[in-house]
Design a protein around this motif. Structure first.
Motif, PDB file in Angstrom:
ATOM      1  N   VAL A   1      64.497  32.994  23.064  1.00 42.75           N
ATOM      2  CA  VAL A   1      63.744  31.840  23.595  1.00 42.75           C
ATOM      3  C   VAL A   1      62.715  31.387  22.550  1.00 42.75           C
ATOM      4  O   VAL A   1      61.953  32.197  22.041  1.00 42.75           O
ATOM      5  N   PRO A   2      62.700  30.089  22.185  1.00 41.13           N
ATOM      6  CA  PRO A   2      61.787  29.634  21.135  1.00 41.13           C
ATOM      7  C   PRO A   2      60.357  29.393  21.637  1.00 41.13           C
ATOM      8  O   PRO A   2      60.142  29.079  22.815  1.00 41.13           O
ATOM      9  N   ARG A   3      59.419  29.560  20.730  1.00 42.29           N
ATOM     10  CA  ARG A   3      58.026  29.231  21.040  1.00 42.29           C
ATOM     11  C   ARG A   3      57.774  27.790  20.601  1.00 42.29           C
ATOM     12  O   ARG A   3      58.040  27.432  19.451  1.00 42.29           O
ATOM     13  N   LEU A   4      57.296  26.971  21.532  1.00 39.65           N
ATOM     14  CA  LEU A   4      57.128  25.532  21.272  1.00 39.65           C
ATOM     15  C   LEU A   4      55.674  25.158  21.025  1.00 39.65           C
ATOM     16  O   LEU A   4      54.771  25.640  21.719  1.00 39.65           O
ATOM     17  N   TYR A   5      55.442  24.303  20.031  1.00 35.37           N
ATOM     18  CA  TYR A   5      54.140  23.674  19.838  1.00 35.37           C
ATOM     19  C   TYR A   5      54.329  22.167  19.987  1.00 35.37           C
ATOM     20  O   TYR A   5      55.115  21.580  19.250  1.00 35.37           O
ATOM     21  N   ILE A   6      53.612  21.569  20.933  1.00 41.01           N
ATOM     22  CA  ILE A   6      53.637  20.107  21.035  1.00 41.01           C
ATOM     23  C   ILE A   6      52.470  19.594  20.197  1.00 41.01           C
ATOM     24  O   ILE A   6      51.322  19.959  20.447  1.00 41.01           O
ATOM     25  N   VAL A   7      52.763  18.809  19.178  1.00 46.81           N
ATOM     26  CA  VAL A   7      51.735  18.344  18.249  1.00 46.81           C
ATOM     27  C   VAL A   7      51.346  16.907  18.581  1.00 46.81           C
ATOM     28  O   VAL A   7      52.197  16.013  18.598  1.00 46.81           O
ATOM     29  N   ILE A   8      50.061  16.695  18.860  1.00 45.13           N
ATOM     30  CA  ILE A   8      49.623  15.386  19.357  1.00 45.13           C
ATOM     31  C   ILE A   8      48.456  14.831  18.540  1.00 45.13           C
ATOM     32  O   ILE A   8      47.346  15.366  18.610  1.00 45.13           O
TER      33      ILE A   8
ATOM     34  N   ALA B   1      49.264  17.355   9.485  1.00 45.77           N
ATOM     35  CA  ALA B   1      48.313  18.466   9.611  1.00 45.77           C
ATOM     36  C   ALA B   1      48.732  19.378  10.761  1.00 45.77           C
ATOM     37  O   ALA B   1      48.768  20.605  10.618  1.00 45.77           O
ATOM     38  N   GLY B   2      49.086  18.776  11.889  1.00 46.70           N
ATOM     39  CA  GLY B   2      49.486  19.560  13.056  1.00 46.70           C
ATOM     40  C   GLY B   2      50.761  20.346  12.788  1.00 46.70           C
ATOM     41  O   GLY B   2      50.869  21.526  13.137  1.00 46.70           O
ATOM     42  N   LEU B   3      51.730  19.685  12.163  1.00 51.72           N
ATOM     43  CA  LEU B   3      53.011  20.353  11.909  1.00 51.72           C
ATOM     44  C   LEU B   3      52.836  21.529  10.954  1.00 51.72           C
ATOM     45  O   LEU B   3      53.412  22.597  11.150  1.00 51.72           O
TER      46      LEU B   3
ATOM     47  N   PRO C   1      44.425  16.588  -1.563  1.00 43.38           N
ATOM     48  CA  PRO C   1      44.983  17.157  -0.336  1.00 43.38           C
ATOM     49  C   PRO C   1      45.310  16.046   0.664  1.00 43.38           C
ATOM     50  O   PRO C   1      44.638  15.016   0.691  1.00 43.38           O
ATOM     51  N   ARG C   2      46.350  16.266   1.457  1.00 43.68           N
ATOM     52  CA  ARG C   2      46.782  15.220   2.380  1.00 43.68           C
ATOM     53  C   ARG C   2      46.018  15.270   3.688  1.00 43.68           C
ATOM     54  O   ARG C   2      45.988  14.321   4.443  1.00 43.68           O
ATOM     55  N   TYR C   3      45.421  16.409   3.955  1.00 46.51           N
ATOM     56  CA  TYR C   3      44.581  16.523   5.148  1.00 46.51           C
ATOM     57  C   TYR C   3      43.604  17.665   4.932  1.00 46.51           C
ATOM     58  O   TYR C   3      43.849  18.562   4.111  1.00 46.51           O
ATOM     59  N   ILE C   4      42.491  17.619   5.612  1.00 49.63           N
ATOM     60  CA  ILE C   4      41.502  18.699   5.523  1.00 49.63           C
ATOM     61  C   ILE C   4      41.073  19.025   6.944  1.00 49.63           C
ATOM     62  O   ILE C   4      40.618  18.144   7.679  1.00 49.63           O
ATOM     63  N   ILE C   5      41.259  20.276   7.331  1.00 48.55           N
ATOM     64  CA  ILE C   5      40.896  20.667   8.698  1.00 48.55           C
ATOM     65  C   ILE C   5      39.487  21.234   8.682  1.00 48.55           C
ATOM     66  O   ILE C   5      39.189  22.167   7.933  1.00 48.55           O
ATOM     67  N   SER C   6      38.611  20.622   9.469  1.00 49.84           N
ATOM     68  CA  SER C   6      37.214  21.052   9.440  1.00 49.84           C
ATOM     69  C   SER C   6      36.877  22.021  10.564  1.00 49.84           C
ATOM     70  O   SER C   6      35.959  22.815  10.446  1.00 49.84           O
ATOM     71  N   GLU C   7      37.613  21.940  11.676  1.00 43.24           N
ATOM     72  CA  GLU C   7      37.291  22.804  12.822  1.00 43.24           C
ATOM     73  C   GLU C   7      38.554  23.165  13.582  1.00 43.24           C
ATOM     74  O   GLU C   7      39.525  22.397  13.580  1.00 43.24           O
ATOM     75  N   ARG C   8      38.503  24.294  14.255  1.00 37.95           N
ATOM     76  CA  ARG C   8      39.598  24.676  15.142  1.00 37.95           C
ATOM     77  C   ARG C   8      38.988  25.119  16.465  1.00 37.95           C
ATOM     78  O   ARG C   8      37.839  25.553  16.489  1.00 37.95           O
ATOM     79  N   THR C   9      39.776  25.027  17.535  1.00 33.25           N
ATOM     80  CA  THR C   9      39.200  25.439  18.824  1.00 33.25           C
ATOM     81  C   THR C   9      39.284  26.958  19.005  1.00 33.25           C
ATOM     82  O   THR C   9      38.801  27.488  19.981  1.00 33.25           O
ATOM     83  N   TRP C  10      39.925  27.627  18.070  1.00 27.64           N
ATOM     84  CA  TRP C  10      40.007  29.105  18.180  1.00 27.64           C
ATOM     85  C   TRP C  10      39.373  29.752  16.951  1.00 27.64           C
ATOM     86  O   TRP C  10      39.219  29.119  15.924  1.00 27.64           O
ATOM     87  N   GLU C  11      39.020  31.035  17.125  1.00 26.83           N
ATOM     88  CA  GLU C  11      38.434  31.800  16.024  1.00 26.83           C
ATOM     89  C   GLU C  11      39.555  32.257  15.104  1.00 26.83           C
ATOM     90  O   GLU C  11      40.606  32.674  15.567  1.00 26.83           O
ATOM     91  N   GLU C  12      39.322  32.178  13.794  1.00 29.33           N
ATOM     92  CA  GLU C  12      40.374  32.644  12.875  1.00 29.33           C
ATOM     93  C   GLU C  12      40.138  34.076  12.452  1.00 29.33           C
ATOM     94  O   GLU C  12      39.029  34.504  12.324  1.00 29.33           O
TER      95      GLU C  12
END
Ligand code: UDP
Ligand code: MG
Length: 316
Positions: A2-9, A86-88, A305-316
């Protein structure tokens, strides 16, 4: 398996529509999981594209409410294509399949079932194709359709009536990550990766709330990007046209010589002016097209760079 799905929005200034559509995406993940098509730990990944309104706060609140919601934030607005990328790229190492979709509820989320089925049948890429555009305004429909036709004419192969609603497996995304270009036109680039693909049709609804961020100006910019990043056909057309003008001029020279020799050379000011105006106009257009390509080379050579991620909703 069973695959794990990410819906990117991708979300840009979507505070009005996000609270309405977010639960719809969650429901979809839950129903797919209940049907045993995706794993329970699948996620809805929002990409905030430097929104100026409350969008990022809404995403953070959602992520607290339910663990299925997660979000990343771009350091500034970089446009829809960069946000999707960025999401992908964020998702490719942690899931098996991704589905990218706009957050405004225009694309029918029920097509996701068919997309996942197609993946389970062995397709690595599944394109969502609009079956009708009845709900779009005449203007939107006309400009969008001309867009696809013009792209095809100019040698940029894209799937007809397919925007950025598609399923891509992480296997394809890992190959896609090697496409380093900064001029992004995802719907033209994904087919270049190859792998087994198919399409699923769905009908497109109206935006649930908020306004479109793709006015004519942005659409033309996307078309120019698409053509110049996928094809050199415009340059060839210029060459063909240049040859045509050269042949016509050659005939014109002979005609002028004959007229002069026969002693009929009256003051041809008007015809001269017309020819000069026309030819200089053509030259400027040609220079513009060539300039567009040089501009592209310039941007690519910087390798920003094509995108720069400044924040995430989870701790890395
Ligand atoms: N979008 C984005 N960055 C932008 C513009 C738009 O991430 O600079 C997102 C937007 O939030 C939406 C999607 O891209 O989820 C498509 O935009 P929109 O619905 O405005 O375009 P349309 O459907 O009218 O072509
Ligand atoms: Mg939309």
């Amino acid at each position: 398996m069973v695959p794990r799905l990410y819906i990117v929005i991708p979300c840009y200034n979507e505070q009005e529509v996000l609270p309405i559509t977010a639960p719809m995406f969650l429901e979809k993940i839950k129903s797919l999981a209940a049907a045993g098509k995706v794993t329970e730990d699948s996620r809805v990944l929002f990409v905030n594209d430097g929104s100026k309104d409350n969008t990022w706060n809404i995403i953070k609140e959602l992520s607290v409410q339910d663990e299925h919601y997660i979000g990343i934030c771009q350091s500034r607005n970089r446009g829809h294509q960069a946000a999707v990328l960025a999401g992908l790229m964020e998702a490719k190492d942690v899931c098996d399949i991704t589905i990218s979709i706009d957050c405004d509820g225009q694309d029918d989320i029920n097509a996701m079932d068919e997309m996942v089925d197609a993946y389970l049948d062995g397709c690595e890429v599944v394109y969502g194709v609009r079956s009708s555009r009845e709900t779009d305004t005449f203007f939107k429909r006309f400009t969008a359709q001309s867009f696809y036709k013009f792209l095809a004419m100019m040698g940029a192969e894209v799937v007809y009536n397919h925007a950025d609603y598609r399923l891509i497996s992480s296997k394809v995304l890992k190959e896609f990550a090697n496409f380093k270009e900064v001029n992004l036109f995802l719907r033209g680039m994904v087919p270049l990766v190859g792998f087994k693909s198919t399409s699923v049709s769905y009908s497109r609804a109206e935006r649930i709330a908020g306004e479109s961020h793709y006015p004519l100006k942005k659409m033309i910019a996307l078309a120019v990007d698409g053509i110049t990043s996928l094809s050199v056909k415009p340059l060839r057309l210029i060459m063909g046209f240049g040859m045509f003008v050269a042949i016509v001029s050659f005939i014109g020279v002979i005609w002028a010589l004959v007229t002069a020799l026969l002693g009929h050379s009256v003051s041809g000011w008007a015809s001269m002016t017309c020819i000069i105006c026309f030819v200089s106009g053509v030259q400027l257009i040609c220079l513009g097209i060539i300039g567009e390509y040089i501009g592209k080379i310039y941007m690519e050579s910087k390798q920003r760079p094509r995108y720069i991620i400044s924040e995430r909703t989870w701790e890395e």
